[in-house]
Motif scaffolding. Structure first.
Motif, PDB file in Angstrom:
ATOM      1  N   UNK A 104       7.634  -6.900   7.094  1.00 57.48           N
ATOM      2  CA  UNK A 104       7.118  -5.558   6.815  1.00 57.48           C
ATOM      3  C   UNK A 104       8.267  -4.643   6.391  1.00 57.48           C
ATOM      4  N   UNK A 105       8.193  -4.143   5.174  1.00 56.93           N
ATOM      5  CA  UNK A 105       9.221  -3.252   4.639  1.00 56.93           C
ATOM      6  C   UNK A 105       8.569  -1.969   4.143  1.00 56.93           C
ATOM      7  N   UNK A 106       9.176  -0.857   4.471  1.00 55.61           N
ATOM      8  CA  UNK A 106       8.729   0.431   3.904  1.00 55.61           C
ATOM      9  C   UNK A 106       9.883   1.061   3.141  1.00 55.61           C
ATOM     10  N   UNK A 107       9.560   1.727   2.042  1.00 55.16           N
ATOM     11  CA  UNK A 107      10.612   2.456   1.333  1.00 55.16           C
ATOM     12  C   UNK A 107      10.088   3.784   0.812  1.00 55.16           C
ATOM     13  N   UNK A 108      10.991   4.758   0.765  1.00 55.58           N
ATOM     14  CA  UNK A 108      10.633   6.119   0.347  1.00 55.58           C
ATOM     15  C   UNK A 108      11.082   6.368  -1.079  1.00 55.58           C
ATOM     16  N   UNK A 109      10.175   6.948  -1.843  1.00 62.91           N
ATOM     17  CA  UNK A 109      10.460   7.310  -3.230  1.00 62.91           C
ATOM     18  C   UNK A 109      10.539   8.831  -3.306  1.00 62.91           C
ATOM     19  N   UNK A 110      11.596   9.325  -3.889  1.00 67.67           N
ATOM     20  CA  UNK A 110      11.727  10.776  -3.998  1.00 67.67           C
ATOM     21  C   UNK A 110      10.742  11.312  -5.046  1.00 67.67           C
TER      22      UNK A 110
ATOM     23  N   UNK B 261       7.069  13.222  -3.364  1.00 65.66           N
ATOM     24  CA  UNK B 261       7.552  11.905  -2.986  1.00 65.66           C
ATOM     25  C   UNK B 261       6.478  11.059  -2.308  1.00 65.66           C
ATOM     26  N   UNK B 262       6.863   9.851  -1.900  1.00 70.74           N
ATOM     27  CA  UNK B 262       5.894   8.933  -1.311  1.00 70.74           C
ATOM     28  C   UNK B 262       6.605   7.839  -0.529  1.00 70.74           C
TER      29      UNK B 262
ATOM     30  N   UNK C 149       0.855  -1.194   0.000  1.00 77.29           N
ATOM     31  CA  UNK C 149       0.000   0.000   0.000  1.00 77.29           C
ATOM     32  C   UNK C 149       0.882   1.231   0.000  1.00 77.29           C
ATOM     33  N   UNK C 150       0.405   2.255  -0.711  1.00 81.70           N
ATOM     34  CA  UNK C 150       1.019   3.566  -0.548  1.00 81.70           C
ATOM     35  C   UNK C 150       0.595   4.067   0.824  1.00 81.70           C
ATOM     36  N   UNK C 151       1.540   4.500   1.650  1.00 82.38           N
ATOM     37  CA  UNK C 151       1.168   4.922   3.012  1.00 82.38           C
ATOM     38  C   UNK C 151       1.489   6.387   3.277  1.00 82.38           C
ATOM     39  N   UNK C 152       2.145   7.034   2.328  1.00 78.99           N
ATOM     40  CA  UNK C 152       2.425   8.461   2.480  1.00 78.99           C
ATOM     41  C   UNK C 152       2.616   9.082   1.106  1.00 78.99           C
ATOM     42  N   UNK C 153       2.023  10.271   0.913  1.00 77.00           N
ATOM     43  CA  UNK C 153       2.242  11.049  -0.305  1.00 77.00           C
ATOM     44  C   UNK C 153       2.607  12.457   0.139  1.00 77.00           C
ATOM     45  N   UNK C 154       3.774  12.886  -0.190  1.00 73.02           N
ATOM     46  CA  UNK C 154       4.232  14.173   0.341  1.00 73.02           C
ATOM     47  C   UNK C 154       4.117  14.132   1.858  1.00 73.02           C
ATOM     48  N   UNK C 155       3.591  15.146   2.474  1.00 70.41           N
ATOM     49  CA  UNK C 155       3.523  15.162   3.939  1.00 70.41           C
ATOM     50  C   UNK C 155       2.340  14.380   4.502  1.00 70.41           C
ATOM     51  N   UNK C 156       1.514  13.829   3.633  1.00 72.52           N
ATOM     52  CA  UNK C 156       0.255  13.226   4.084  1.00 72.52           C
ATOM     53  C   UNK C 156       0.370  11.723   4.271  1.00 72.52           C
ATOM     54  N   UNK C 157       0.339  11.288   5.515  1.00 74.43           N
ATOM     55  CA  UNK C 157       0.427   9.866   5.821  1.00 74.43           C
ATOM     56  C   UNK C 157      -0.962   9.261   5.977  1.00 74.43           C
ATOM     57  N   UNK C 158      -1.049   7.988   5.794  1.00 72.00           N
ATOM     58  CA  UNK C 158      -2.334   7.324   6.054  1.00 72.00           C
ATOM     59  C   UNK C 158      -2.551   7.224   7.557  1.00 72.00           C
TER      60      UNK C 158
END
Lengths: 368, 368, 368, 368
Positions: free
Chosen positions: C296-302, C209-210, C159-168
């Motif tokens: 559980x893995x999270x990664x940030x995309x610029x 980013x996300x 799942x996408x869990x953050x877009x810019x400053x907006x987290x789920x």
């Protein structure tokens, strides 16, 4: 990358020079729970170690192995067991005779790696050949002893089958003879002949080549990974990586070139549970995969390049000179290559067993 | 891991079955800036492609290669250039004759990989041997054409030197003859003899083995990575991975076993700039590292296992039966292995050039 | 070596440029006997393909995959099955808009690989970023679809869990929501908010980013190979290799730095058959080995570097200039990274399943 | 395969358990001719070794390294030089306190690898964590000291930048401070605060996590091998392989997710000889390749799992129990991870330097 490492799932990395403080091997990927003691490894090392007869170098090395990691014993395991972590094995060098190496420091010995190491690296440890010395093979034999545990049930044996122009007579072949002569030779008559022949060669300050045959029995059908991880290709690489080896063949080998398809292809018959082959020209490998027949590999070892006869060479300054390689050398390095060949066979098979298991979830064939 | 991938810094991965829609290769690690066109690759492929004489399979394949990636041309480059990214090459299969494969679907052909593939994988693509077909070697030849660009300046040539019991006479050896007969043979007299011999063999529904010699000239001193990445070990693996190959030797090879140290070790003399060797028993490799002399490798190809003569075998249900392998087969697969051997030599050398450069920052020896 | 290849026992090699004729992947080491069709692969590709909403690039690509090798069907197999040989998958490029690339041919786009590719290789395929384009990730998704078959029984979702400053808000987390919005977002409220936010971002000629979270459930205890083949290390490498990714964390991740040992270490309780954990700060991995809890893995995309706002840069001749990246770009490349993250998780797990099996002969833990 | 080996052209293999006789590393692929002494390696080891302050474990280990191979000195070399052969380094364990391990022999410590090792391998060396102990990192630091010689000219430094919730103030950042406090902290004010904080944590029988920042300066443009050998991906794998690490980021890292494309993409300006960047959000890496700016990596270390507070766990027989981990443990293992992070950075860069050189024949960018 494959510099000083051999294998993939079962793999080992060797280190050490002929005249450094020690040499050793790190065996990685060995499954957990296997019995392993220094005694088990020492048995194989003792077969390779120098100074056991007048036909091998008189350097005196106990070649006593120490297990530094990867084996653990508590009261609940029946003796020391591998833990699945790297097994570090070390052999200290004892008899680094403090000879004067200035002779070979400035000269390239013909047939040796002196010239190529120097030209590649820009400098070299000239003491006893440094890293290019066959002393490195002690580390392989130690790794091979571990590998034997991994392929428990597979029988791996080798025999010297040719010394100089003198081949064994396969009619006399008896595995039980291998331990009874200083040549690891399965043909007692050939061994007797070689004894005289090698005495002459040594007295002439000369040396001679040899051929070793390694046979693995009870290898299950299915080991080997086409296309570039063929069991045959890995065995070829394994044997060709041994010092002084210049040729490798499997099954009928070079003789296969002379055969017709009718004579060469091993015919099959239905067996009680599984089929069997009427011959073994294939040397136990078809399409790079074991077929259940004995895996048969032969390799040729060139004559020892270190001889007492003066040879033409050049200095490191590109000037003509002669060199005589004094020191303690094997008149036929092929003899001590016999346990080394067994060790490499064991390591290749151990690797392929694990690879096959990873790929298929089985230890061998699908069966019927 | 080395399943369908060969090499380290210069490496390629092949894919495709004999009767699938296409086969191909991804060449990874090729340096950027090299000239590369489909025509360059096609030249080598055309030498290997089937149906060029009555001595090879009559399957009709154009073997036309397409470059799908890794090459780019803009107005500032002088023609298409490699970009340093993977070069994907594809060859479509055209002539997948829709024959009835039920015969070999249920039977294991002697000398083939049918039995071992089935037992390892539990199923197999029986159409023309599937992945175990020598058709895979087209992908190697394509990779080899790229490798030749990497080792520009090194000459890599091969000749068939033995067909069945008939060896060439090295006194007649002339590289210019190789392109003038259907056997890639440097000895025109041997080629003439082989023509008659192979006619007989084919008419008898039989086949025969062969030996190929590959020679690389102008290889700099220093390529090769001891201990387990020796140039010799990688060449042994490369050649042994070719379909039907059962033996590999370098320089004097098996003959080295018969030689004494006096005869075998190549003596050296001072040259104008660098030393030279008085002979090349070593086949250009000492201690696993190139010594500047021609690298000489020979390998033996067993006779084609697909023959028109009935052979004893078993069904996939382990019942006795006979099999005749109809279809279009090479009476001597060794012939088409000649360009394949060249390709593998090129790939091994390209890999070692890059590895040597990475390790030392130089393209060859330290020089003087 | 790991240029364009990922994995060891299950491994894949990708090839192809953004504006070449095609791109693809060769999957090697896939076990035989698994069901595999183009439809299975297409399902995953369709989730990643461009042009599906106004939030992703408007490039129109069907991304239709072809299986070129490695799969075989005969009347005895229940549908097409993998054969254990390399699976070659190809996707043709259709919509290579013939735009004028002269703008970016001579300028380095900030945030792009233009400068580094050019400086490394000396030339570059500037059409759409060439090999550095995120279009390469289609090949990963195709490989991932194969990997899913290998780890059948393991559930892999993202799942996408953050877009810019907006987290789920994890209180809203519902896997079933992921397929219902154009963001692959498990929180429907966040998805609604992002829709407006991304409209604004896009209208401003900007990007954002996300963060993606990937979760694998039903992973058996025991996968992972210490020390340098830790499951965690391989996941970190896998995710960091995705275009534009700058950060990876597992379980509590960076938050673990703020925790005390009391809060962080997951306590255990005895279960019916096996123990269980009272929390999952570890993200399912302890000592580099799976512990049975969800991985559980999270990664940030610029943020996408290609934006419509002019930016300061230099020419290939080192002269100041500005650049505006026209063309069809994702305002948030993180969105399409969601199926890519799943694919990489699947590939890492498939590889470790086979490696574990090779090493231990089991598919998971010893059990009790 | 990557079990206990890291790297490709420059690569090392570690071995040894916490309470075995010794631990060590074999460094393979190090170029020849580099100066290397035990003192050089010892300097780095001394920074990592335990017992240097009350904030690290009180285990007393000299961590004295021995060079067993790969280095040679004769009168013509200016001090000991690497020879291009494997460098074997050994550190003997001295202070293996003969405590009673029966407590943890039968219990799984929460947050530890006890459970996963046992379940994977079926047995485990429970003495001090065996192979899963952070003591293994001494071997990495030794390898890193060799790697520093390979990338001579590149400056590699690290600082602790967060302990528990307390972050440094980058306004105070001064590399010279790192050696002046027991925390390797570049902010002296933060170090003072941490001293008090960690005293409290330790007295409470608790522990805490940390973040380390590693910076490499003077890295040439061009190191890194897309796609799956990206410099960023290899750094992620390297750092995540360190004990207790749960997160890795490069440059802006997770913060990049919150940024817009305008803010994130580093703009460029023409420099005297080469362009330069106006910011370094990229952390020195674009498209997986170094861009000439400092390479900046941060990683998070979880709190030490071994704490004096009783925790819920299970026995090896799956029965509920509590455990208190007595013994000598670091209240914040992140502190000693600082030199380990430097070592891994050095090893990754050394590997990529050699790989870049192999691929391109250059040490860095094409230049202008």
């Amino acid at each position: 990358m494959s510099f000083n490492t051999f294998g993939h799932l079962f793999r080992f990395t060797t280190w050490g020079e002929s005249h450094g403080p020690a040499l050793g091997v790190v065996v990685d990927g060995c499954p957990a729970g296997l019995a392993l003691t220094e005694e088990m490894i020492q048995r194989d090392l003792d077969r390779r170690k120098p100074g056991q007869s007048k036909y091998t170098t008189q350097r005196r090395e106990a070649d006593a192995v120490k297990i530094l990691s990867g084996v653990f014993e508590d009261e609940r395991t029946d003796g020391p067991r591998t833990t699945g972590t790297p097994i570090s094995l070390m052999i200290e060098n004892i008899d680094q005779r403090s000879k004067d190496y200035s002779e070979i420091r400035d000269k390239y010995r013909p047939g040796h790696a002196d010239y190529t190491y120097h030209q590649k690296y820009g400098l070299r440890d000239y003491r006893g050949g440094g890293r290019s010395s066959a002393r490195e093979t002690a580390a392989r034999v130690a790794a091979g002893a571990v590998a034997r545990q991994v392929v428990d049930g597979v029988s791996i044996r080798a025999s010297l089958v040719q010394v100089g122009p003198h081949k064994i007579d396969y009619a006399n072949f008896d595995w039980d003879e291998v331990g009874k002569n200083p040549f690891f030779c399965a043909d007692p008559k050939a061994a007797a002949l070689w004894a005289d022949y090698l005495d002459d060669v040594r007295k002439q300050g000369n040396s001679v080549g040899a051929v070793i045959e390694v046979v693995a029995e009870n290898v299950p059908v299915g080991w080997g990974a086409p296309i570039y991880g063929k069991l045959s290709a890995d065995l070829a690489s394994a044997m060709m990586s041994i010092n002084a080896v210049k040729a490798v063949e499997i099954g009928a080998g070079f003789d296969a070139a002379e055969l017709t398809g009718i004579d060469n292809a091993d015919q099959m018959r239905a067996g009680a549970d599984t089929p069997y082959f009427l011959s073994n020209q294939a040397g136990g490998i078809l399409g790079g995969i074991s077929n259940g027949d004995p895996v048969v590999v032969r390799f040729a070892v060139k004559p020892t390049s270190s001889i007492l006869t003066p040879r033409q060479t050049v200095t490191t300054s590109n000037e003509d000179t002669d060199v005589v390689t004094k020191g303690r050398h094997d008149p036929c390095v092929g003899i001590r290559a016999v346990p080394v060949g067994e060790a490499m066979m064991a390591c290749v098979l151990a690797d392929h067993k694990l690879r096959h298991r990873g790929q298929t979830g089985r230890d061998g064939a699908i069966g019927y």
